[in-house]
Scaffold this motif. Structure first.
Motif, PDB file in Angstrom:
ATOM      1  N   VAL A  49       0.843  -1.194   0.000  1.00  0.00           N
ATOM      2  CA  VAL A  49       0.000   0.000   0.000  1.00  0.00           C
ATOM      3  C   VAL A  49       0.883   1.251   0.000  1.00  0.00           C
ATOM      4  O   VAL A  49       0.634   2.223  -0.726  1.00  0.00           O
ATOM      5  N   LEU A  50       1.949   1.199   0.812  1.00  0.00           N
ATOM      6  CA  LEU A  50       2.854   2.345   0.880  1.00  0.00           C
ATOM      7  C   LEU A  50       3.435   2.669  -0.501  1.00  0.00           C
ATOM      8  O   LEU A  50       3.404   3.813  -0.957  1.00  0.00           O
ATOM      9  N   GLU A  51       3.903   1.637  -1.184  1.00  0.00           N
ATOM     10  CA  GLU A  51       4.477   1.865  -2.522  1.00  0.00           C
ATOM     11  C   GLU A  51       3.414   2.369  -3.490  1.00  0.00           C
ATOM     12  O   GLU A  51       3.678   3.238  -4.319  1.00  0.00           O
ATOM     13  N   GLY A  52       2.207   1.812  -3.373  1.00  0.00           N
ATOM     14  CA  GLY A  52       1.119   2.225  -4.255  1.00  0.00           C
ATOM     15  C   GLY A  52       0.813   3.706  -4.077  1.00  0.00           C
ATOM     16  O   GLY A  52       0.701   4.464  -5.053  1.00  0.00           O
ATOM     17  N   LEU A  53       0.687   4.118  -2.798  1.00  0.00           N
ATOM     18  CA  LEU A  53       0.361   5.522  -2.524  1.00  0.00           C
ATOM     19  C   LEU A  53       1.499   6.435  -2.975  1.00  0.00           C
ATOM     20  O   LEU A  53       1.280   7.524  -3.506  1.00  0.00           O
ATOM     21  N   ARG A  54       2.702   5.939  -2.776  1.00  0.00           N
ATOM     22  CA  ARG A  54       3.863   6.725  -3.179  1.00  0.00           C
ATOM     23  C   ARG A  54       3.856   6.928  -4.691  1.00  0.00           C
ATOM     24  O   ARG A  54       4.106   8.033  -5.190  1.00  0.00           O
ATOM     25  N   ALA A  55       3.506   5.862  -5.414  1.00  0.00           N
ATOM     26  CA  ALA A  55       3.443   5.962  -6.872  1.00  0.00           C
ATOM     27  C   ALA A  55       2.380   6.973  -7.299  1.00  0.00           C
ATOM     28  O   ALA A  55       2.491   7.618  -8.333  1.00  0.00           O
ATOM     29  N   LEU A  56       1.326   7.097  -6.456  1.00  0.00           N
ATOM     30  CA  LEU A  56       0.268   8.062  -6.769  1.00  0.00           C
ATOM     31  C   LEU A  56       0.666   9.479  -6.361  1.00  0.00           C
ATOM     32  O   LEU A  56      -0.132  10.415  -6.452  1.00  0.00           O
ATOM     33  N   GLY A  57       1.868   9.619  -5.798  1.00  0.00           N
ATOM     34  CA  GLY A  57       2.371  10.947  -5.488  1.00  0.00           C
ATOM     35  C   GLY A  57       2.234  11.372  -4.039  1.00  0.00           C
ATOM     36  O   GLY A  57       2.463  12.530  -3.703  1.00  0.00           O
ATOM     37  N   ALA A  58       1.878  10.436  -3.145  1.00  0.00           N
ATOM     38  CA  ALA A  58       1.726  10.792  -1.726  1.00  0.00           C
ATOM     39  C   ALA A  58       3.099  11.009  -1.086  1.00  0.00           C
ATOM     40  O   ALA A  58       4.092  10.433  -1.539  1.00  0.00           O
ATOM     41  N   GLY A  59       3.139  11.821  -0.027  1.00  0.00           N
ATOM     42  CA  GLY A  59       4.379  12.006   0.717  1.00  0.00           C
ATOM     43  C   GLY A  59       4.637  10.790   1.600  1.00  0.00           C
ATOM     44  O   GLY A  59       3.770   9.925   1.754  1.00  0.00           O
ATOM     45  N   VAL A  69       4.861  10.344   4.903  1.00  0.00           N
ATOM     46  CA  VAL A  69       4.019  10.145   6.086  1.00  0.00           C
ATOM     47  C   VAL A  69       2.629   9.657   5.684  1.00  0.00           C
ATOM     48  O   VAL A  69       2.094   8.706   6.260  1.00  0.00           O
ATOM     49  N   THR A  70       2.037  10.261   4.669  1.00  0.00           N
ATOM     50  CA  THR A  70       0.712   9.832   4.213  1.00  0.00           C
ATOM     51  C   THR A  70       0.753   8.379   3.739  1.00  0.00           C
ATOM     52  O   THR A  70      -0.096   7.558   4.108  1.00  0.00           O
ATOM     53  N   ALA A  71       1.776   8.064   2.932  1.00  0.00           N
ATOM     54  CA  ALA A  71       1.883   6.710   2.396  1.00  0.00           C
ATOM     55  C   ALA A  71       2.075   5.702   3.525  1.00  0.00           C
ATOM     56  O   ALA A  71       1.463   4.632   3.552  1.00  0.00           O
ATOM     57  N   ALA A  72       2.908   6.056   4.509  1.00  0.00           N
ATOM     58  CA  ALA A  72       3.160   5.148   5.627  1.00  0.00           C
ATOM     59  C   ALA A  72       1.893   4.948   6.458  1.00  0.00           C
ATOM     60  O   ALA A  72       1.595   3.838   6.906  1.00  0.00           O
ATOM     61  N   ALA A 108       4.833   4.787  16.554  1.00  0.00           N
ATOM     62  CA  ALA A 108       6.230   4.354  16.630  1.00  0.00           C
ATOM     63  C   ALA A 108       6.725   3.978  15.235  1.00  0.00           C
ATOM     64  O   ALA A 108       7.818   4.370  14.806  1.00  0.00           O
ATOM     65  N   ASN A 109       5.882   3.254  14.513  1.00  0.00           N
ATOM     66  CA  ASN A 109       6.211   2.799  13.162  1.00  0.00           C
ATOM     67  C   ASN A 109       6.539   3.987  12.253  1.00  0.00           C
ATOM     68  O   ASN A 109       7.634   4.094  11.704  1.00  0.00           O
ATOM     69  N   VAL A 110       5.563   4.899  12.132  1.00  0.00           N
ATOM     70  CA  VAL A 110       5.752   6.034  11.220  1.00  0.00           C
ATOM     71  C   VAL A 110       6.865   6.947  11.743  1.00  0.00           C
ATOM     72  O   VAL A 110       7.711   7.429  10.984  1.00  0.00           O
ATOM     73  N   GLY A 111       6.881   7.149  13.075  1.00  0.00           N
ATOM     74  CA  GLY A 111       7.883   8.034  13.679  1.00  0.00           C
ATOM     75  C   GLY A 111       9.294   7.534  13.414  1.00  0.00           C
ATOM     76  O   GLY A 111      10.134   8.253  12.852  1.00  0.00           O
ATOM     77  N   ILE A 112       9.514   6.261  13.788  1.00  0.00           N
ATOM     78  CA  ILE A 112      10.863   5.709  13.621  1.00  0.00           C
ATOM     79  C   ILE A 112      11.213   5.634  12.135  1.00  0.00           C
ATOM     80  O   ILE A 112      12.306   5.996  11.716  1.00  0.00           O
ATOM     81  N   GLY A 113      10.203   5.205  11.335  1.00  0.00           N
ATOM     82  CA  GLY A 113      10.428   5.111   9.892  1.00  0.00           C
ATOM     83  C   GLY A 113      10.832   6.465   9.305  1.00  0.00           C
ATOM     84  O   GLY A 113      11.773   6.563   8.518  1.00  0.00           O
ATOM     85  N   SER A 114      10.122   7.533   9.713  1.00  0.00           N
ATOM     86  CA  SER A 114      10.437   8.823   9.077  1.00  0.00           C
ATOM     87  C   SER A 114      11.747   9.394   9.604  1.00  0.00           C
ATOM     88  O   SER A 114      12.477  10.047   8.863  1.00  0.00           O
ATOM     89  N   GLY A 153      12.696   2.343   1.183  1.00  0.00           N
ATOM     90  CA  GLY A 153      12.468   0.911   1.454  1.00  0.00           C
ATOM     91  C   GLY A 153      12.846   0.494   2.861  1.00  0.00           C
ATOM     92  O   GLY A 153      12.014  -0.019   3.608  1.00  0.00           O
ATOM     93  N   HIS A 154      14.079   0.786   3.263  1.00  0.00           N
ATOM     94  CA  HIS A 154      14.513   0.370   4.594  1.00  0.00           C
ATOM     95  C   HIS A 154      13.748   1.093   5.681  1.00  0.00           C
ATOM     96  O   HIS A 154      13.379   0.495   6.690  1.00  0.00           O
ATOM     97  N   ALA A 155      13.478   2.369   5.448  1.00  0.00           N
ATOM     98  CA  ALA A 155      12.752   3.151   6.458  1.00  0.00           C
ATOM     99  C   ALA A 155      11.386   2.520   6.710  1.00  0.00           C
ATOM    100  O   ALA A 155      10.988   2.290   7.846  1.00  0.00           O
ATOM    101  N   ALA A 156      10.687   2.201   5.621  1.00  0.00           N
ATOM    102  CA  ALA A 156       9.346   1.640   5.752  1.00  0.00           C
ATOM    103  C   ALA A 156       9.407   0.256   6.401  1.00  0.00           C
ATOM    104  O   ALA A 156       8.606  -0.073   7.276  1.00  0.00           O
ATOM    105  N   ALA A 157      10.387  -0.556   6.001  1.00  0.00           N
ATOM    106  CA  ALA A 157      10.469  -1.920   6.522  1.00  0.00           C
ATOM    107  C   ALA A 157      10.749  -1.910   8.026  1.00  0.00           C
ATOM    108  O   ALA A 157      10.129  -2.651   8.796  1.00  0.00           O
ATOM    109  N   ILE A 158      11.652  -1.051   8.461  1.00  0.00           N
ATOM    110  CA  ILE A 158      11.965  -0.990   9.892  1.00  0.00           C
ATOM    111  C   ILE A 158      10.728  -0.568  10.681  1.00  0.00           C
ATOM    112  O   ILE A 158      10.369  -1.180  11.686  1.00  0.00           O
ATOM    113  N   GLY A 159      10.040   0.456  10.175  1.00  0.00           N
ATOM    114  CA  GLY A 159       8.818   0.896  10.849  1.00  0.00           C
ATOM    115  C   GLY A 159       7.794  -0.222  10.911  1.00  0.00           C
ATOM    116  O   GLY A 159       7.187  -0.478  11.955  1.00  0.00           O
ATOM    117  N   ALA A 160       7.617  -0.931   9.789  1.00  0.00           N
ATOM    118  CA  ALA A 160       6.602  -1.979   9.741  1.00  0.00           C
ATOM    119  C   ALA A 160       6.924  -3.111  10.718  1.00  0.00           C
ATOM    120  O   ALA A 160       6.049  -3.612  11.422  1.00  0.00           O
TER     121      ALA A 160
END
Ligand code: GDD
Ligand code: MN
Length: 375
Positions: A271-281, A283-286, A333-339, A349-356
């Protein structure tokens, strides 16, 4: 005054059954009477009992059994409230009996009752510890499987099972078998008790390699009611096989968690990648990924990991609310640490995976202690 009335025990074996037929049932009300009639027919001349183990079916299965039991001492019902599961129902039925031989049979008349005496005799004679009704030996058939998908699931399951079994069984997925009660009872503490495959569990968990016979038998189409087997039952089955292979070192529940968690991570990233492809920032994508992962994890944990404590009705909604609230803490925690990671490394990629992963670990801890706690 008869021997039974004077306080002395009746002569040994005078009224005890030689065989106890355990019938797990859920919403099988319409099948109860024909089932008992079939058993009376094939077990005539034996000392037998049938124990229906019903999980408080809403269709009144237990009342239907009680109505017969009032006039026929062969018939009993064990009724469980707030519990579900074919395997655990069978185990509790066996534990409630005292006959030297137990037989397990579906309550929907799909198993051919005409083969039941052969199964019982193979064990009662002392020739075997377990006798299995098999659809895959000469003379057996599998006509009752609903469709090609069920055939494929069944064949795949059989292959997986055969790879891990200590004895040769052509139909390890069969739910129609007889066994020595003492062997079953001795093995009971080691059984996984989840899902549908109690026979496989019994054979894999028995303290010594059991002597097994197969008896050809057909699998008839269902006449009334509907099957409770679905793809999730299959997931539970695969989990059980892994559990047995790991020799109990990885509890089934933990593996359910791990599986659901892995799916949650994939959903999150997709979902994160999908939203990112649609142009989301970021934090929104995460957030989008996290929310979708929470919903998927809740649904799957309720259906798979905690199938035996499944939340329904009002408790489903309060459970979901609780799950969402606690997960939101994890999600921050997920989004915070990820961002933080994203800011530091400018890398998605790594940021999102660590948060997830952090979110998933948190979910594990919470779901086991708060949402699906044992009652
Ligand atoms: N108490 C209880 N609790 N009984 C249950 C539950 C449950 O949660 N789920 C299913 N049952 C009962 C059903 O009412 C039925 O009597 C029996 O268990 C088998 O369930 P079905 O839903 O009819 O299973 P199936 O026809 O798809 O599966 C059959 O084929 C498999 C092999 O393909 C069964 O015979 C399995 O035992 C067998 O392994
Ligand atoms: Mn069935």
């Amino acid at each position: 005054m008869s021997a039974q009335d004077d306080g002395r025990a009746p002569p040994p074996g005078a009224c005890a059954p030689d065989v106890s037929v355990i019938v797990p049932c859920y919403n099988e009300q319409a099948n109860v009477v024909p089932m008992v009639q079939a058993l009376r027919r094939v077990l005539a001349g034996r000392r037998w009992e049938v124990i229906f183990v019903d999980d408080n079916s809403p269709d009144g299965t237990a009342e239907a059994v009680a109505a017969i039991a009032r006039s026929d001492a062969h018939v009993r019902c064990v009724r469980r409230i707030g519990r579900r599961g074919l395997s655990s129902a069978v185990i509790e039925g066996v534990l409630s009996s005292c006959a030297p031989v137990v037989a397990v049979m579906d309550g929907d008349l799909q198993h051919d009752e005409a083969r039941l005496p052969d199964l019982i005799d193979a064990v009662a004679s002392g020739a075997s510890d377990i006798a299995v009704g098999s659809r895959h030996v000469e003379g057996g058939d599998n006509a009752g499987l609903a469709n090609a998908w069920r055939h494929a699931l069944s064949d795949g399951g059989i292959r997986l099972a055969q790879a891990v079994l200590p004895v040769r069984l052509t139909d390890p997925m069969s739910g129609f078998f007889a066994a020595r009660r003492d062997l079953f009872v001795q093995t009971a503490p080691r059984l996984s008790a989840t899902g549908f495959k109690i026979l496989l569990d019994l054979v894999m968990s028995a303290p010594q390699r059991p002597r097994v016979t197969e008896v050809a038998c057909g699998f008839k189409p269902r006449l009334a009611g509907e099957s409770k087997l679905d793809t999730l039952v299959l997931i539970q089955f695969a989990t059980m096989v892994l559990d047995k292979l790991a020799n109990g070192w990885l509890p089934t529940r933990f593996m359910g968690f791990a599986f659901v968690g892995a799916v949650g991570v994939l959903v999150n990233l997709a979902v994160l990648e999908g939203l990112r492809a649609l142009g989301a920032g970021f934090v929104t994508a995460a957030w989008g990924g996290t929310i979708c992962a929470i919903m998927t994890n809740f649904w799957m944990n309720n259906r798979v990991t905690y199938a035996d404590r499944r939340l329904r009705g009002a408790r489903l909604w309060s459970g979901l609310a609780l799950f969402v609230v606690v997960c939101l803490v994890g999600a921050f925690a997920n989004v915070g640490i990820g961002s933080q990671f994203h800011v530091a490394r400018h890398e998605w990629g790594h940021a999102a995976a660590i948060g997830a992963v952090i979110g998933v670990v948190w979910n594990y801890a919470v779901s086991s202690t708060l949402v699906w706690r044992a009652r």
